[in-house]
Structures are given as C-alpha cells and as structure tokens.
Design a protein around this motif. Sequence first.
Motif, PDB file in Angstrom:
ATOM      1  N   LEU A 104      -1.918   3.378   4.933  1.00  0.00           N
ATOM      2  CA  LEU A 104      -2.182   1.946   4.911  1.00  0.00           C
ATOM      3  C   LEU A 104      -3.483   1.709   5.670  1.00  0.00           C
ATOM      4  O   LEU A 104      -3.607   2.105   6.835  1.00  0.00           O
ATOM      5  CB  LEU A 104      -1.045   1.152   5.565  1.00  0.00           C
ATOM      6  N   GLU A 130      -4.869   4.547  -5.317  1.00  0.00           N
ATOM      7  CA  GLU A 130      -5.331   3.609  -4.304  1.00  0.00           C
ATOM      8  C   GLU A 130      -5.390   2.217  -4.914  1.00  0.00           C
ATOM      9  O   GLU A 130      -5.894   2.047  -6.026  1.00  0.00           O
ATOM     10  CB  GLU A 130      -6.725   3.996  -3.800  1.00  0.00           C
ATOM     11  N   LEU A 146      -1.288   6.286  -1.978  1.00  0.00           N
ATOM     12  CA  LEU A 146      -0.159   7.190  -2.166  1.00  0.00           C
ATOM     13  C   LEU A 146      -0.687   8.497  -2.740  1.00  0.00           C
ATOM     14  O   LEU A 146      -1.554   8.487  -3.634  1.00  0.00           O
ATOM     15  CB  LEU A 146       0.880   6.583  -3.106  1.00  0.00           C
ATOM     16  N   ASP A 153      -5.438  -2.239  -3.520  1.00  0.00           N
ATOM     17  CA  ASP A 153      -5.262  -3.267  -2.502  1.00  0.00           C
ATOM     18  C   ASP A 153      -4.006  -4.057  -2.818  1.00  0.00           C
ATOM     19  O   ASP A 153      -3.916  -4.716  -3.871  1.00  0.00           O
ATOM     20  CB  ASP A 153      -6.463  -4.210  -2.472  1.00  0.00           C
ATOM     21  N   ILE A 154      -3.017  -4.013  -1.939  1.00  0.00           N
ATOM     22  CA  ILE A 154      -1.794  -4.783  -2.148  1.00  0.00           C
ATOM     23  C   ILE A 154      -1.888  -6.157  -1.486  1.00  0.00           C
ATOM     24  O   ILE A 154      -1.020  -6.994  -1.683  1.00  0.00           O
ATOM     25  CB  ILE A 154      -0.566  -4.016  -1.618  1.00  0.00           C
ATOM     26  N   VAL A 158      -5.102  -5.318   3.075  1.00  0.00           N
ATOM     27  CA  VAL A 158      -4.342  -4.065   3.148  1.00  0.00           C
ATOM     28  C   VAL A 158      -4.559  -3.248   1.881  1.00  0.00           C
ATOM     29  O   VAL A 158      -4.345  -3.734   0.760  1.00  0.00           O
ATOM     30  CB  VAL A 158      -2.836  -4.329   3.331  1.00  0.00           C
ATOM     31  N   GLN A 159      -4.959  -1.999   2.079  1.00  0.00           N
ATOM     32  CA  GLN A 159      -5.059  -1.047   0.983  1.00  0.00           C
ATOM     33  C   GLN A 159      -3.946  -0.017   1.126  1.00  0.00           C
ATOM     34  O   GLN A 159      -3.709   0.519   2.206  1.00  0.00           O
ATOM     35  CB  GLN A 159      -6.405  -0.327   0.989  1.00  0.00           C
ATOM     36  N   LEU A 160      -3.250   0.266   0.013  1.00  0.00           N
ATOM     37  CA  LEU A 160      -2.183   1.255  -0.005  1.00  0.00           C
ATOM     38  C   LEU A 160      -2.666   2.493  -0.751  1.00  0.00           C
ATOM     39  O   LEU A 160      -3.183   2.406  -1.865  1.00  0.00           O
ATOM     40  CB  LEU A 160      -0.939   0.695  -0.697  1.00  0.00           C
ATOM     41  N   GLY A 167       0.971   9.134   2.302  1.00  0.00           N
ATOM     42  CA  GLY A 167       0.244   7.917   1.986  1.00  0.00           C
ATOM     43  C   GLY A 167      -0.426   7.359   3.215  1.00  0.00           C
ATOM     44  O   GLY A 167      -0.342   7.916   4.318  1.00  0.00           O
ATOM     45  N   THR A 186      -6.044   2.480  10.353  1.00  0.00           N
ATOM     46  CA  THR A 186      -5.504   3.346   9.308  1.00  0.00           C
ATOM     47  C   THR A 186      -4.234   4.016   9.819  1.00  0.00           C
ATOM     48  O   THR A 186      -4.249   4.674  10.868  1.00  0.00           O
ATOM     49  CB  THR A 186      -6.518   4.425   8.897  1.00  0.00           C
TER      50      THR A 186
END
Length: 876
Positions: free
Chosen positions: A674, A609, A620, A611-612, A616-618, A672, A703
């Motif tokens: 977002l 996890e 995978l 934050d990109i 926004v948190q990504l 994943g 989400t």
Amino acid sequence: MKKSLVLISRLLILLLVVIASSLAAVAQAVISGTVVSDETGEKVPYASVYVAETRSGVIADEEGRFILRLRAGSYNIEIRSMGYVTRKVSLHVADRNERITYRLQTAAQDLDEVQVVGRLRKEDPAYSIMRQLVARTPVYEHMAQHYTAEVYTKGSIMPEKIPFWMAGISNEGIKIKEYLGKRYVIESHIGLTYDHPQKYVQIVRATRSSVPEEMKNDSSAYMSVIATNIYSRNFGGGDATGMTNPIRYEGLGVYNYKLESTTTEAGRKQYRISYRSKSGSDISGEIVVADGTWTVSSFRRDVTTSNVKQSMSISLHDVQDGLYLPTTYTIEADLDMMGFKLNMRYYSALEYTQVRINESVAFGYQIPKDMHFSTTREARRHARVVESQVDTLGYHYADRYRLPDPWVRPEMKFDSLALKRDSSYWQGVVTVPLSEDEQHSYAVRDSLAAALERKRNPLFGSDSTHTGSGKLIRTLLVGRNVKIGKNTVLGMDGLLRGALHDYRYTDGLWMGQRLYFSHKFARGVDWTIRPSVDYTTHRRKVYWEARSLLRYAPLARGQFLIRAGRHSADLAGPYESTDSRMQTFITTISDGRGTLKLYDKTYLHLTNEVDIHPMVQLVLAAEVRRSAPLDEQRIWGISKRSLSLSPAVWGAKAPDFLGYEMPEHRSLTVGGALVINPAPFYRLDRDGRKRHDDATFRAPVFTLFYKQALPAGGRFDSDYAYGELSVKHGLRPTPLHTITYKLTAGAYFSRKRIHLDEERYIKADNAFYLLGDAISTQMESLPPYSYADRRFLMALTSWQFPSPIPNVLGGGIFGPARSALHLNGYWAADKTARPYFEVGVTHGSMSQVGIFFGGYNFYKDYGLMFRYTIALPRFR
C-alpha cells in the motif's frame, strides 16, 4: 457580333483596371535596412526592429541587415539592442523600395541617479527591481486570452568538424566532409494560434531547407521556441534542466542579480539587470525592466559548458493594453562534443494579427504600479497567492488534485502547398536576408523536400529510399518498428543489436533476438508484449523472457504485468540497480567477472497496480521461481585482478550472520504493498495517464509492504514472512537546497527458510561505477551483499546544495553541478552489535563521484568506499 466584341473588350479593360488598382492598394514597399553603431559605424548584430502599427518585429542578422515590407503610409519604428539606447523614429513609406540605415548610440552607464523604492541596505538595487517584476509575472503569464500571429523563422547550421567515421559517408553523391565550412539554412512561414491556458497550433504555410539530412533529426523541432510562454515557470526547461526562469520568484533564490545600467526613454527609466546562477552552472544573462510598469522589454540567457555555448535573446513589446509579448527571437549556439563541431543560428520574427486580453486576469489580479515589495519573502508570498488563484483559470478541472501539464507540445499542421511555394512567395515573407553561403546551399539541394517525401511511405518511414533486397538486409541487421493501421506497432531488434545484447561472466555473450508488439485500445489504454530469446556462448544455454504489460484505467494508473523467463540475475536485483544490462556488461568486460553475484532463475511473475483511492495505491504480486547457483569462474576480461580485492573499497567487517551458500530451490511468494500519498497532485502525460507531480516533496509518502513464501513440500522450499514500513520525504528550504530522507523499518515475522536471492539487501555489489542510478540509494561502506537481520531500522538522508567546485563530470545542459552530504545509519534490532553509521560526500549532476566512510558506532571496524555513477537509462 461586332458590338458584342466591343462590349467584351471594354469589360476586360475594366477588369484589368480593377485588378491593377487592387494590386496597387495592397502593394508593399520593401525597406532594406541596416543597423550600425553611431560611434564606430560598425554593424550591430541581432538588433530588434518593431513596427507599432502592424504589431510586427523583425530581427537583424549578424551583419545588422533586416527587411521590412510595408504599405504606403507613416509608421512608428523602434530599434533596440542590448547595450545601446533604444531609438524611436517615424518612417514614411512611399510606393517604392528604399534603403535605410539606423544608428544606435551606446547606452551610458548611469547608476548614480538610481533610487528604487523598497531597496534594502547593502543589497544591489537590482533586487528591489526584480521583486516588483516577479510579483507580477504570474499575471503576465495569463493575460493573453487569444492571439494569432504570422511568423517567419530562419535557422542555419555550419558544420566545422565531424567524427572520423562519418567522413566517408556520401549523400546523393556528396561526401559528408564536403559540407564542412559551409552554412546551410532552413526557413518556414508559420501561422501561430494561441488559446489560453496553453494551447498552441502551428500551421506551416511554407518551408524550405538546404540542411543535409545527416545534420538534422526533425525539421520542425527548431520551431518550438515560438510556442512557449516566456513568463511561465517552465520556460527554458524549468527544474528538469536546472534552468529556473529568472523572472519568476524562484529565481530570487537561484540567481545573483546586479544592476548594470539605467537609461531614460520617453521619460521612463529602463533598468538593465544581469543575472548569474549561484550554483556555478554557467547560466547567466540580462533583463531590461521598465520602471513603473515593471515589464520586461528584453531578455537574454547564456548557457556555457565545456561542450556547448548557447545565447538566446528575446525582444518584447506592448502589443495591446500593457501585454508585452515576444516579437523577435535570436538563438546562437556552438556545439563541440563527440567529434562534432557545429555553429547554429536561429531567427524568428512575429507579426500579431489578433490579440485578445484575458480581462478577468488583467483587471482582477493586476498589481497597482505604485505597490512595492520591500523583501523577497513579501514578493514571493504575494506571487504565490496570485498563482494559486490565476493558475487555475481556464482549466476547469473537477479534480482538485489535477495540475496543468507544463510540457505542452504544440499542434503542428502542414499546408498542402508548404513544399511547393516558389521564389515569389518567399520574397514576400523573408525578413532576414540570406547570406551568400545560404543562397548557394539552396542551389545545391533542397533536402527537406526529399525527407518529407520519404516520410510519406507508411510502412518504412524515412528509410523508404532503401528498396528491394537492401530494405530486407537493413531490417534483418538493425531491426525496425512497423506501424500497422493507427493503433498497432510490430518491431524487432535485428541481428546486429541482438548479438550485442549482453555480456556476463557466468554466461558469456548473449546472442538472440527481441520482438515487440503494441496495440492501443484507447487513450491511455494499451497492451505491450516483449518476447526475447538468447543463446549464451559460455554456458551454451538458451535464455528467454516474455513480458506482457496491459495498461488500463489511465486515471487510476492501472497496469497488469506478467513476466516469465529463464536467465541469470543478480542477487540484489530486486532492491538495487545491479541487475541492469548496462551494469552487468560493464562490470564483466572490465575484469572478466566484475563484482556481481549472479544466479540462474526460472520464473513466472504477476503484478497488478491500481489506485484504489486518490491517496492510496494498491500493489498485488505473486511469483513462482526456481533458483540455482552459478559457477563464478572468471571468463575473458580486460583486467585480471584478484576477485577478493577491489581498489574502490576497504570494507567494514561483515556481520557474523552473513552467509553466501545457496542450494537449488523453489519459491512460491505472494504479497503486496500500500503506497499512501497524502498530497496526490498529478498531471496527465501525453497518453492521458496520471503521473504524480513531485510526490515526495509535497508530503511524506508512506509504503507498507508485505511478502510471504509458501512452501510446497520441497526440502529447500522457501518459507518466510516479511514486512516493511518506509517513509520518504523531501524538503526544499530554499530553491538551491534540498533535504531528503528515507526511513525504513523491516521485520521477519517468520524466517524458517530463506535463500540469498530473497534476502532484503541493504548493500549490493562493490563496483566502483554504477550506471542508471544516483549515489547513496543504499548503505555504501558496508561489505558487498550485506542483507538485513530479522528486525532492523535504516535511515538514508542527504542534503544537496550548490557545488563549491566546478563540475567537470557533465553538467550545464544536463543540470547544474550539485554537491551533497549524506548521513546514513543501520541498526539490527535483534543483535547486540552496535549500530552502523556512515557519512559521505558526493559531487556532480549527470555523473557523480563520491566517497563514504562508516563503522560500527561510526569508528570501529570501519569501511571506506568510492563510487562513480552515470545516470543513464536502465536497460532491463
């Protein structure tokens, strides 16, 4: 030679004269005072005595006694106590000790002459007064740029009852039960420094205690009240405890206010206003507000629950240029719970040695004294405007989303001589006389010195008095965390804790051991490993699990988790809280099986996890898993009810597509998510890591989730693709009313082969009790283990409001009792079946009870469900 001796003698005499004259110059007279009622002559407890010239306050004890230490000269003294007319007198101090008695007159109940500008018709005059105050509170919060103070604190405790299992425990040869009915004391002399916006440093110059170790956990915890800002929104705990500060604008929607009386002092009216929570959380108190200046001179808060009664009183004075700061604190509490019955008292007296005003706030944002606010909305709007400008002063954050942390832990330092001060030192700082019991307790023991001596051992902390084989046995039985250097910690559970790890109907008792390793690389960057091994008494299998968590990029909330293991798990575990240790243990021990559906899983799971983007948190994830069914044969339990029946539910008819057969199979899944937060305001925790603040209430959080199973050639290998979009939002129309909703749309793009442990569950088990979560995070009245169809829509909504009935399920210190109305719905888009709607009502705070009714088109094939939940921490 003789002349030299004469010269030396004269010099010594001169030196003695200089020293004597210096001591005389700084000598202080001791004024032993008593505050009594002028009408009855009875002692006035907890009266505040303030000396204007020294900017110091002292507090009278329960017998009305206090001590002043003043140099020769004239002083202006102010004596006040709620319910009495404040008295101002002049005091001339000579070079000798004195005794003095101050008499206070009962305040007259004068309400006929109250004329407050801005008062609305049919409202209590208190509301107009409070509007003037709360509009100015954000300015008062930030007026102090810097101050230093010398603080004397005294806390005492008298145990009246202890649990039966503690009666035989001895401490240094003294039975714990022998402490009953005696009062013990802990005192400190502290140097307090404050720097805007919220930095507190406490230097403990001296401390002594007679409180037995078994009755206290942290000897410095009681000092924290002096390192708080009474004007802050979070004073008293804020939203976290349900104790909204009554002098902030949020209080206007939380409390009922009433003007109790007015008095005139030095030509200015003083309004005594009572407040009581509208929510029935047993929070009440009184505030004294000065007319014209709209400042607080006295503040009291009472909290009453079935187990705890606490009263806190604070006296404030103008220490410089209109800045009113606390000069005395008094706290009294009675605790009666879990076999303990204790009475606790706390006194604190402050002498301000330096005060510097924040001029940009005091002169740039101060509201004119003749400015009045006619409505609550007007006062709230003005306070918010001032807050938005003032609350950022001094922080200088480049990130516009960063917020100051309201939970500031004061920095605590101990003087090297703190434990070595003698009686002559204490005679110079004590402002509240010791009672006979307190004096006797010092003669019996000084437990604080012994406690801190034990803490000096860096390996075994406070348990270093256990030596040799005793230390080893204690470690093996109950475990221990050992700190190696500054950044590494090793730990183990111990045999006793390991033997009580879990109990499940498929497995029997879990007996094993859990280890712990943690290393801190930098602030907010650390690595934790938690391996565990257990033997199950019923299956006679070895279960194991290993978790590795690497936390990185603290400002991006980065973390990489690896989990691997083999053990039983609940089918709905990924979506609900049913897979917690506490839940499975309670449901199994109650009837030998409970209402859970467990299976055997062996797995390797990876999640990353980060934050990109600030918004926004990504996430995978990937997992390899082998799943197998487990025998659901009942093992030992307290009751033996039929597995097909549950007294907590009359279930709705199950949809036709539900089935509960699962072969042994493998699955390889990747996926994943977002998470989009349009208002990513955040604070930093103690490790310097970002944590979002009130995320779903600032803006809707979206989400987008996707998961796909990739078959590897096996006959029963999972093969599906699933996606889901959800939005969660909360609204607060008023401080006491909350509306939350979560909307979810899900669909299987491919569903060639999916098994029970991978379904998207919309309802888990049918247990009457839930642990570690709130009611209605799922559909409640559907049959147990109902899972979604190929395409579906689901809505969960609730409206929380102050409870109209008393809370008997645990409240007060855990938050006020709340009631909630729930309206939920589910629609399987691929089916011709009707949509399912349910309505429910819940009540409680820390624990909740609720009832839900639902059916297809609300009334057909209906179900009824009762729930009881306790919001305990989750144990995984």
